[in-house]
Design a protein around this motif. Structure first.
Motif, mmCIF file in Angstrom:
data_model
loop_
_atom_site.group_PDB
_atom_site.id
_atom_site.type_symbol
_atom_site.label_atom_id
_atom_site.label_comp_id
_atom_site.label_asym_id
_atom_site.label_seq_id
_atom_site.Cartn_x
_atom_site.Cartn_y
_atom_site.Cartn_z
ATOM 1 N N ILE A 51 0.914 -1.190 0.130
ATOM 2 C CA ILE A 51 0.034 0.087 -0.090
ATOM 3 C C ILE A 51 0.762 1.471 0.039
ATOM 4 O O ILE A 51 0.454 2.017 -0.694
ATOM 5 C CB ILE A 51 -1.079 -0.053 1.235
ATOM 6 N N ASP A 52 2.181 1.277 0.846
ATOM 7 C CA ASP A 52 2.885 2.330 0.665
ATOM 8 C C ASP A 52 4.344 2.472 0.742
ATOM 9 O O ASP A 52 5.123 3.248 0.962
ATOM 10 C CB ASP A 52 2.473 3.290 2.314
ATOM 11 N N HIS A 53 4.872 1.143 0.266
ATOM 12 C CA HIS A 53 6.109 0.747 0.095
ATOM 13 C C HIS A 53 7.103 0.697 1.456
ATOM 14 O O HIS A 53 8.226 0.788 1.358
ATOM 15 C CB HIS A 53 6.773 1.183 -0.846
ATOM 16 N N SER A 54 6.424 0.888 2.744
ATOM 17 C CA SER A 54 7.160 1.067 4.000
ATOM 18 C C SER A 54 7.599 -0.454 4.449
ATOM 19 O O SER A 54 7.150 -1.432 3.825
ATOM 20 C CB SER A 54 6.307 1.434 5.010
ATOM 21 N N LYS A 55 8.733 -0.491 4.898
ATOM 22 C CA LYS A 55 9.487 -1.554 5.200
ATOM 23 C C LYS A 55 8.801 -2.179 6.567
ATOM 24 O O LYS A 55 8.262 -1.493 7.578
ATOM 25 C CB LYS A 55 10.837 -1.261 5.657
ATOM 26 N N VAL A 56 8.903 -3.622 6.564
ATOM 27 C CA VAL A 56 8.180 -4.425 7.462
ATOM 28 C C VAL A 56 9.383 -5.210 8.113
ATOM 29 O O VAL A 56 10.348 -5.862 7.561
ATOM 30 C CB VAL A 56 7.175 -5.302 6.743
ATOM 31 N N LYS A 57 9.318 -5.196 9.452
ATOM 32 C CA LYS A 57 10.412 -6.133 10.229
ATOM 33 C C LYS A 57 9.968 -7.506 10.143
ATOM 34 O O LYS A 57 8.974 -8.041 9.837
ATOM 35 C CB LYS A 57 10.230 -5.839 11.692
ATOM 36 N N ASP A 68 -0.535 -11.386 0.564
ATOM 37 C CA ASP A 68 -0.840 -10.456 -0.556
ATOM 38 C C ASP A 68 -0.552 -9.081 -0.377
ATOM 39 O O ASP A 68 -0.779 -8.058 -1.014
ATOM 40 C CB ASP A 68 -2.270 -10.564 -1.357
ATOM 41 N N ASP A 69 -0.561 -8.542 0.937
ATOM 42 C CA ASP A 69 -0.330 -7.277 1.441
ATOM 43 C C ASP A 69 1.153 -6.561 1.365
ATOM 44 O O ASP A 69 1.470 -5.821 1.560
ATOM 45 C CB ASP A 69 -0.915 -7.265 3.093
ATOM 46 N N TYR A 70 1.963 -7.989 0.998
ATOM 47 C CA TYR A 70 3.600 -7.554 0.870
ATOM 48 C C TYR A 70 4.088 -7.946 -0.016
ATOM 49 O O TYR A 70 3.708 -8.898 -0.947
ATOM 50 C CB TYR A 70 3.975 -8.071 2.388
#
Length: 206
Positions: A51-57, A68-70
């Motif tokens: 959705i916003d290309h922010s990084k996920v730990k 599918d969210d990532y």
């Protein structure tokens, strides 16, 4: 224009991010050495939200499964660009497509048993390269895909121009033998593209 490699597993085992990175790094740097490039590349990975290309730990020991969210972003440290990767569940539409391909394509038909086994396993991965990527990414995304196929005893497939369509489906060892190697390119466009990318890689690596 983007191109994609799909990886279909041949066994239930799902490797971790760390395992795929280790083998992919070995393959990438082996290719560089064999091509006379003395610089080395370090492949790394991140997970981002769609959705916003922010990084996920995440943990490097996590399995290569995400929803599918990532998307997973593989990149070479110090080089702009990368390849986005996706984990897919096999759908009824996928089954119909493969059924048709097996019926009309002799090369695909040779892989019918492997295809049907992978369909039963129920998932696959894709690695996408967008237009304008640096040469090292053009090389790396194919070798990452083949490394995953090697780990999972699977095969690689592409029908969108990532490499010679006639080569696919392909086992990992066959892919490693001819991918990005100008002397094995079936079409002049792939030969010239690989040559140009290999020439650019030395300048891309710090």
């Amino acid at each position: 224009m983007s191109t994609t490699f799909e990886v279909y597993p041949g066994k239930e085992y799902v490797p971790s991010f760390a395992e795929l990175l280790d083998i992919s790094n070995e393959r990438i740097n082996s290719f560089l050495r064999d091509s006379g490039i003395i610089k080395s590349a370090i492949l790394d990975v991140e997970i981002h939200k769609n959705i916003d290309h922010s990084k996920v730990k995440f943990n490097m020991n996590d399995k290569l499964i995400w929803n599918d969210d990532y998307y997973v972003w593989f990149f070479i440290r110090g080089v702009d660009g990368g390849t986005d990767s996706y984990y897919h569940k096999i759908t009824e539409f996928d089954k119909e497509i493969w059924k048709e391909e097996i019926s009309i394509n002799a090369k695909v038909r040779q892989f019918a048993d492997s295809i049907n086994k992978s369909i039963e396993i129920g998932h696959y991965w894709s690695f996408r390269r967008s237009a304008g990527q640096p040469g090292i990414i053009n090389l790396a995304y194919g070798l990452i895909a083949a490394s995953l196929a090697k780990i999972t005893d699977g095969f690689i497939y592409s029908d969108d121009g990532a490499w010679d369509y006639d080569r696919f489906p392909a086992l990992a060892e066959d892919f490693f033998r001819w991918y990005f190697k100008p002397e094995f390119a079936g079409k002049s466009e792939y030969k010239m593209w690989a040559q140009n990318c290999i020439e650019s890689i030395y300048e891309e690596l710090k």
